[in-house]
Design a protein around this motif. Structure first.
Motif, PDB file in Angstrom:
ATOM      1  N   ALA A 144      10.576  -0.879  12.425  1.00  0.00           N
ATOM      2  CA  ALA A 144      10.096   0.583  11.812  1.00  0.00           C
ATOM      3  C   ALA A 144      10.496   0.336  10.240  1.00  0.00           C
ATOM      4  O   ALA A 144       9.375   0.277   9.418  1.00  0.00           O
ATOM      5  CB  ALA A 144      10.053   1.739  11.893  1.00  0.00           C
ATOM      6  N   GLY A 145      11.628   0.482   9.617  1.00  0.00           N
ATOM      7  CA  GLY A 145      11.700   0.095   8.682  1.00  0.00           C
ATOM      8  C   GLY A 145      11.097  -0.287   7.345  1.00  0.00           C
ATOM      9  O   GLY A 145      10.199  -0.237   6.743  1.00  0.00           O
ATOM     10  N   THR A 146      10.875  -2.233   7.104  1.00  0.00           N
ATOM     11  CA  THR A 146      11.015  -2.545   6.068  1.00  0.00           C
ATOM     12  C   THR A 146       9.094  -2.612   6.912  1.00  0.00           C
ATOM     13  O   THR A 146       7.948  -2.704   5.873  1.00  0.00           O
ATOM     14  CB  THR A 146      10.772  -3.961   6.534  1.00  0.00           C
ATOM     15  OG1 THR A 146      11.080  -5.085   8.222  1.00  0.00           O
ATOM     16  CG2 THR A 146      12.693  -4.567   6.358  1.00  0.00           C
ATOM     17  N   LEU A 147       8.989  -2.189   7.557  1.00  0.00           N
ATOM     18  CA  LEU A 147       6.976  -2.177   8.309  1.00  0.00           C
ATOM     19  C   LEU A 147       6.866  -1.407   6.998  1.00  0.00           C
ATOM     20  O   LEU A 147       5.473  -1.322   6.331  1.00  0.00           O
ATOM     21  CB  LEU A 147       7.259  -2.062   9.405  1.00  0.00           C
ATOM     22  CG  LEU A 147       5.206  -1.670  10.069  1.00  0.00           C
ATOM     23  CD1 LEU A 147       4.644  -3.037   9.121  1.00  0.00           C
ATOM     24  CD2 LEU A 147       5.208  -1.321  11.574  1.00  0.00           C
ATOM     25  N   ILE A 148       6.973  -0.088   7.464  1.00  0.00           N
ATOM     26  CA  ILE A 148       6.917   1.019   6.512  1.00  0.00           C
ATOM     27  C   ILE A 148       7.022   0.947   5.159  1.00  0.00           C
ATOM     28  O   ILE A 148       6.017   0.988   4.180  1.00  0.00           O
ATOM     29  CB  ILE A 148       7.554   2.324   7.083  1.00  0.00           C
ATOM     30  CG1 ILE A 148       7.378   3.293   8.150  1.00  0.00           C
ATOM     31  CG2 ILE A 148       7.388   3.808   5.911  1.00  0.00           C
ATOM     32  CD1 ILE A 148       5.618   3.102   8.664  1.00  0.00           C
ATOM     33  N   ALA A 149       8.018  -0.095   4.795  1.00  0.00           N
ATOM     34  CA  ALA A 149       8.635  -0.170   3.185  1.00  0.00           C
ATOM     35  C   ALA A 149       7.334  -1.636   2.502  1.00  0.00           C
ATOM     36  O   ALA A 149       6.277  -1.022   1.506  1.00  0.00           O
ATOM     37  CB  ALA A 149       9.872  -0.541   3.207  1.00  0.00           C
ATOM     38  N   ASP A 150       6.338  -2.469   3.622  1.00  0.00           N
ATOM     39  CA  ASP A 150       5.875  -3.506   3.524  1.00  0.00           C
ATOM     40  C   ASP A 150       4.651  -2.459   3.078  1.00  0.00           C
ATOM     41  O   ASP A 150       2.868  -3.201   2.416  1.00  0.00           O
ATOM     42  CB  ASP A 150       5.413  -4.215   4.242  1.00  0.00           C
ATOM     43  CG  ASP A 150       6.803  -5.419   4.867  1.00  0.00           C
ATOM     44  OD1 ASP A 150       7.804  -5.436   3.793  1.00  0.00           O
ATOM     45  OD2 ASP A 150       7.504  -6.307   5.077  1.00  0.00           O
ATOM     46  N   LEU A 151       4.076  -1.968   4.404  1.00  0.00           N
ATOM     47  CA  LEU A 151       2.501  -0.908   4.388  1.00  0.00           C
ATOM     48  C   LEU A 151       2.440  -0.273   2.286  1.00  0.00           C
ATOM     49  O   LEU A 151       1.497  -0.307   2.698  1.00  0.00           O
ATOM     50  CB  LEU A 151       2.488   0.006   5.091  1.00  0.00           C
ATOM     51  CG  LEU A 151       2.348  -0.469   6.872  1.00  0.00           C
ATOM     52  CD1 LEU A 151       2.773  -0.117   8.140  1.00  0.00           C
ATOM     53  CD2 LEU A 151       1.162  -1.726   6.900  1.00  0.00           C
ATOM     54  N   LEU A 152       3.648   0.159   2.351  1.00  0.00           N
ATOM     55  CA  LEU A 152       3.270   0.836   0.713  1.00  0.00           C
ATOM     56  C   LEU A 152       3.175  -0.211  -0.178  1.00  0.00           C
ATOM     57  O   LEU A 152       2.476   0.496  -0.974  1.00  0.00           O
ATOM     58  CB  LEU A 152       4.525   1.937   0.729  1.00  0.00           C
ATOM     59  CG  LEU A 152       4.774   2.625   1.541  1.00  0.00           C
ATOM     60  CD1 LEU A 152       6.740   4.010   1.224  1.00  0.00           C
ATOM     61  CD2 LEU A 152       3.549   3.622   1.152  1.00  0.00           C
ATOM     62  N   GLN A 198      16.699   2.186   0.483  1.00  0.00           N
ATOM     63  CA  GLN A 198      15.395   2.031  -0.745  1.00  0.00           C
ATOM     64  C   GLN A 198      15.426   0.287  -0.843  1.00  0.00           C
ATOM     65  O   GLN A 198      15.091  -0.147  -0.951  1.00  0.00           O
ATOM     66  CB  GLN A 198      16.953   2.214  -1.872  1.00  0.00           C
ATOM     67  CG  GLN A 198      16.663   4.036  -1.987  1.00  0.00           C
ATOM     68  CD  GLN A 198      17.714   4.133  -3.042  1.00  0.00           C
ATOM     69  OE1 GLN A 198      17.140   4.071  -4.197  1.00  0.00           O
ATOM     70  NE2 GLN A 198      18.276   4.846  -2.527  1.00  0.00           N
ATOM     71  N   GLY A 199      16.645  -0.232   0.174  1.00  0.00           N
ATOM     72  CA  GLY A 199      16.461  -2.220   0.494  1.00  0.00           C
ATOM     73  C   GLY A 199      15.073  -2.069   1.108  1.00  0.00           C
ATOM     74  O   GLY A 199      15.597  -3.482   0.727  1.00  0.00           O
ATOM     75  N   PHE A 200      14.847  -2.022   1.892  1.00  0.00           N
ATOM     76  CA  PHE A 200      13.526  -2.270   2.321  1.00  0.00           C
ATOM     77  C   PHE A 200      12.429  -2.487   1.238  1.00  0.00           C
ATOM     78  O   PHE A 200      11.541  -3.481   1.261  1.00  0.00           O
ATOM     79  CB  PHE A 200      13.397  -1.238   3.155  1.00  0.00           C
ATOM     80  CG  PHE A 200      14.030  -1.499   4.196  1.00  0.00           C
ATOM     81  CD1 PHE A 200      15.085  -2.737   4.547  1.00  0.00           C
ATOM     82  CD2 PHE A 200      14.120  -0.189   5.355  1.00  0.00           C
ATOM     83  CE1 PHE A 200      16.434  -1.810   5.908  1.00  0.00           C
ATOM     84  CE2 PHE A 200      15.132   0.132   6.350  1.00  0.00           C
ATOM     85  CZ  PHE A 200      16.318  -0.788   6.755  1.00  0.00           C
ATOM     86  N   PHE A 201      12.717  -1.965   0.405  1.00  0.00           N
ATOM     87  CA  PHE A 201      11.818  -1.548  -0.776  1.00  0.00           C
ATOM     88  C   PHE A 201      11.967  -3.155  -1.898  1.00  0.00           C
ATOM     89  O   PHE A 201      13.216  -4.075  -2.661  1.00  0.00           O
ATOM     90  CB  PHE A 201      11.412  -0.932  -1.578  1.00  0.00           C
ATOM     91  CG  PHE A 201      10.642   0.722  -1.322  1.00  0.00           C
ATOM     92  CD1 PHE A 201       9.296   0.358  -0.404  1.00  0.00           C
ATOM     93  CD2 PHE A 201      12.202   1.333   0.238  1.00  0.00           C
ATOM     94  CE1 PHE A 201       8.875   1.697  -0.249  1.00  0.00           C
ATOM     95  CE2 PHE A 201      10.883   1.926   0.750  1.00  0.00           C
ATOM     96  CZ  PHE A 201       9.729   2.699   0.952  1.00  0.00           C
ATOM     97  N   ASP A 202      11.058  -4.266  -2.956  1.00  0.00           N
ATOM     98  CA  ASP A 202      11.383  -5.181  -3.987  1.00  0.00           C
ATOM     99  C   ASP A 202      10.278  -4.443  -4.873  1.00  0.00           C
ATOM    100  O   ASP A 202      10.249  -5.029  -5.781  1.00  0.00           O
ATOM    101  CB  ASP A 202      10.875  -6.465  -3.474  1.00  0.00           C
ATOM    102  CG  ASP A 202       9.422  -6.231  -3.133  1.00  0.00           C
ATOM    103  OD1 ASP A 202       8.546  -5.417  -3.315  1.00  0.00           O
ATOM    104  OD2 ASP A 202       8.687  -7.533  -2.529  1.00  0.00           O
ATOM    105  N   ILE A 203      10.311  -2.712  -4.603  1.00  0.00           N
ATOM    106  CA  ILE A 203       9.722  -2.609  -6.553  1.00  0.00           C
ATOM    107  C   ILE A 203      11.175  -1.037  -6.601  1.00  0.00           C
ATOM    108  O   ILE A 203      11.792  -0.643  -5.243  1.00  0.00           O
ATOM    109  CB  ILE A 203       8.355  -1.522  -5.880  1.00  0.00           C
ATOM    110  CG1 ILE A 203       8.291  -0.537  -4.455  1.00  0.00           C
ATOM    111  CG2 ILE A 203       7.130  -2.295  -6.021  1.00  0.00           C
ATOM    112  CD1 ILE A 203       7.042   0.034  -4.022  1.00  0.00           C
ATOM    113  N   PRO A 204      10.868  -0.279  -7.591  1.00  0.00           N
ATOM    114  CA  PRO A 204      11.579   0.525  -7.814  1.00  0.00           C
ATOM    115  C   PRO A 204      11.628   1.881  -6.723  1.00  0.00           C
ATOM    116  O   PRO A 204      10.189   2.103  -6.562  1.00  0.00           O
ATOM    117  CB  PRO A 204      11.145   1.058  -8.710  1.00  0.00           C
ATOM    118  CG  PRO A 204      10.266   0.125  -9.721  1.00  0.00           C
ATOM    119  CD  PRO A 204      10.037  -0.394  -8.437  1.00  0.00           C
ATOM    120  N   VAL A 205      12.432   2.556  -6.172  1.00  0.00           N
ATOM    121  CA  VAL A 205      12.409   3.907  -5.636  1.00  0.00           C
ATOM    122  C   VAL A 205      13.247   4.832  -6.186  1.00  0.00           C
ATOM    123  O   VAL A 205      14.535   4.054  -6.702  1.00  0.00           O
ATOM    124  CB  VAL A 205      13.311   3.666  -3.902  1.00  0.00           C
ATOM    125  CG1 VAL A 205      13.591   4.668  -3.162  1.00  0.00           C
ATOM    126  CG2 VAL A 205      12.371   2.515  -3.300  1.00  0.00           C
TER     127      VAL A 205
END
Ligand SMILES: O=P(O)(O)OC[C@H]1O[C@@H](O)[C@H](O)[C@@H]1O
Length: 435
Positions: free
Chosen positions: A222-230, A249-256
């Motif tokens: 679920a971790g990367t999936l939720i980040a990817d969905l956002l 936070q590492g699952f995102f490639d946008i600022p968190v």
């Protein structure tokens, strides 16, 4: 007043949205949130967001999945309406307790049905009830019904008795030796494999007897999936608070921006707990030790830790694992510090240990997120805890009415200041300074 900014609120926490907007000196953006009769979410933004800096506030509480979809649709609507930048503000980040490694039971409150709300005593070690059909975090058919139906269908088919009903691709594509027979206690969508029996080609067996170690093919990442969905919906930036797992936070490639609830909790200790220097900060489990020691160090206080004697491998073990207190709290006030309470099993069991075994005179529990699902409030009321302090990262009005032990700290200033600073391109590191 902050200009060229639009703040939109989702359904999860209207009071917090209002407070944040008051502090920013702007009215909330006009948005219509509704549902089609089938249950699908409909979002209509009534203010122009063209070229604007938009902040969508939605906490990961209540009907978590519905609220999350609503957030995604709102973000997407802003992007297609030519917003300059869209920031998702999630005071409580949903799914952050489901890291990206295959999820192995520990850390999530798996629901049970059939518990009696008012039957708790100081001695009881109650289970967690299932979500109510109309209550927070639940919608759709009663727990387990759908899965039971599908399971029966699959078994009928295997026996050659299935007739006209279409088969479930999910079930029929699984190898027959892995099909499950449900006990009637399961909650649809949970990962409660321990309580399930597995139907093998030659009969019924226990999952744990047959599974290969480390092989968890049914568990979603679920971790990367939720980040990817956002990010896929169009979020350019995330603002949240006290992520259960900061590495998320590492699952995102946008600022968190992961804000801290710690300054509020520290200030509460300093101003509301008499002779706080003589009290002891306690972490209810090893995972939260870093968070708790940071407060103890900053305030020059002693620290103790509750250690679970063996690593639980089943949900029943997790709730019943022997707890061991490391540190001396005899005759002193104990302050439990954790990121969140969900079922409140952790803090109520810890409080009992602190008073019965540790000899604590009083027990406080200080948490950033008071989720309090199921019968958590009844459990706290019947527990050895004297006072619970949470923030309003999720709505607390009803909980306050039901729990005289509950105090709420307001996070609207922290979020409004973060929004103001992000909007003006200012550093928000000042919000992380609290020693
Ligand atoms: O025992 P409940 O309240 O359900 O869950 C809260 C605990 O579960 C963990 O993820 C949290 O960090 C906390 O220690």
């Amino acid at each position: 007043m902050v200009r060229n900014i639009v703040v939109l609120g989702g359904s999860s926490h209207p009071e917090l949205v209002e407070q944040i907007c008051i502090k920013l000196g702007i009215p909330p953006g006009r948005i219509t949130l509704s549902k089609f009769s089938v249950g699908e979410t409909r979002v209509e933004i009534q203010d122009s967001v063209r070229g604007k800096d938009v902040y969508v506030i939605q906490s990961g509480c209540g009907k978590v999945n519905d609220n999350f979809i609503e957030l995604l649709i709102t973000i997407s609507a802003c992007k297609t309406a030519s917003a300059k930048r869209v920031t998702a503000v999630l005071p409580l980040f949903p799914y952050s307790r489901q890291p990206d490694i295959p999820y192995n039971k520990v850390g999530a409150p798996l629901a049970k049905t059939g518990t009696q709300k008012d039957s708790y005593t100081f001695e009881s070690r109650p289970g967690t009830p299932g979500p109510q059909p109309d209550g927070a975090g639940s919608s759709g058919p009663p727990a387990g019904q759908l899965e039971n139906k599908l399971s029966r269908l699959s078994l009928d088919k295997e026996r050659g008795t299935a007739s006209t009903a279409p088969s479930s691709p999910g079930l029929s594509s699984r190898p027959s030796f892995l099909r499950r027979q449900h006990t009637g206690n399961e909650i649809a969508g949970s990962t409660k494999r321990d309580a399930q029996k597995v139907v093998y080609a030659n009969g019924v067996g226990d999952w744990n007897q047959h599974r290969q170690p480390g092989y968890k093919q049914w568990v979603a990442q679920a971790g990367t999936l939720i980040a990817d969905l956002l990010t896929c919906a169009g979020a350019d930036h995330i603002i949240t608070m006290d992520l259960h797992d900061p590495q998320y936070q590492g699952f995102f490639d946008i600022p968190v921006d992961n804000l801290y609830g710690r300054p509020l909790l520290q200030r509460y200790i300093q101003t509301k707990i008499p002779d706080y220097q003589t009290a002891v900060i306690v972490s209810p489990d090893a995972g939260g030790a870093k968070r708790a020691t940071a407060i103890a160090d900053a305030l020059g206080m002693d620290f103790a830790l509750i250690h679970k004697e063996r690593r639980p491998t089943k949900i029943t073990d997790r709730q019943n694992a022997t707890m061991m207190l490391v540190g001396d709290i005899s005759g002193r006030v104990a302050i439990l510090v954790d990121d969140l309470a969900d079922t409140s099993n952790t803090i109520t069991r810890a409080a009992k240990l602190l008073k019965e075994r540790g000899g604590a005179t009083k027990v406080y529990a200080l948490l950033t997120h008071g989720i309090f699902s199921g019968d958590a409030i009844a459990r706290i009321n019947a527990s050895a805890i004297d006072q619970v302090v949470v923030t309003n990262s999720v709505p607390q009005n009803e909980n306050v009415r039901a729990c005289p032990k509950l105090k709420v700290l307001d996070v609207s200033s922290v979020f409004s200041e973060a929004i103001r600073r992000v909007h003006h391109g200012e550093s928000i590191s000042v919000l992380f300074k609290f020693d």
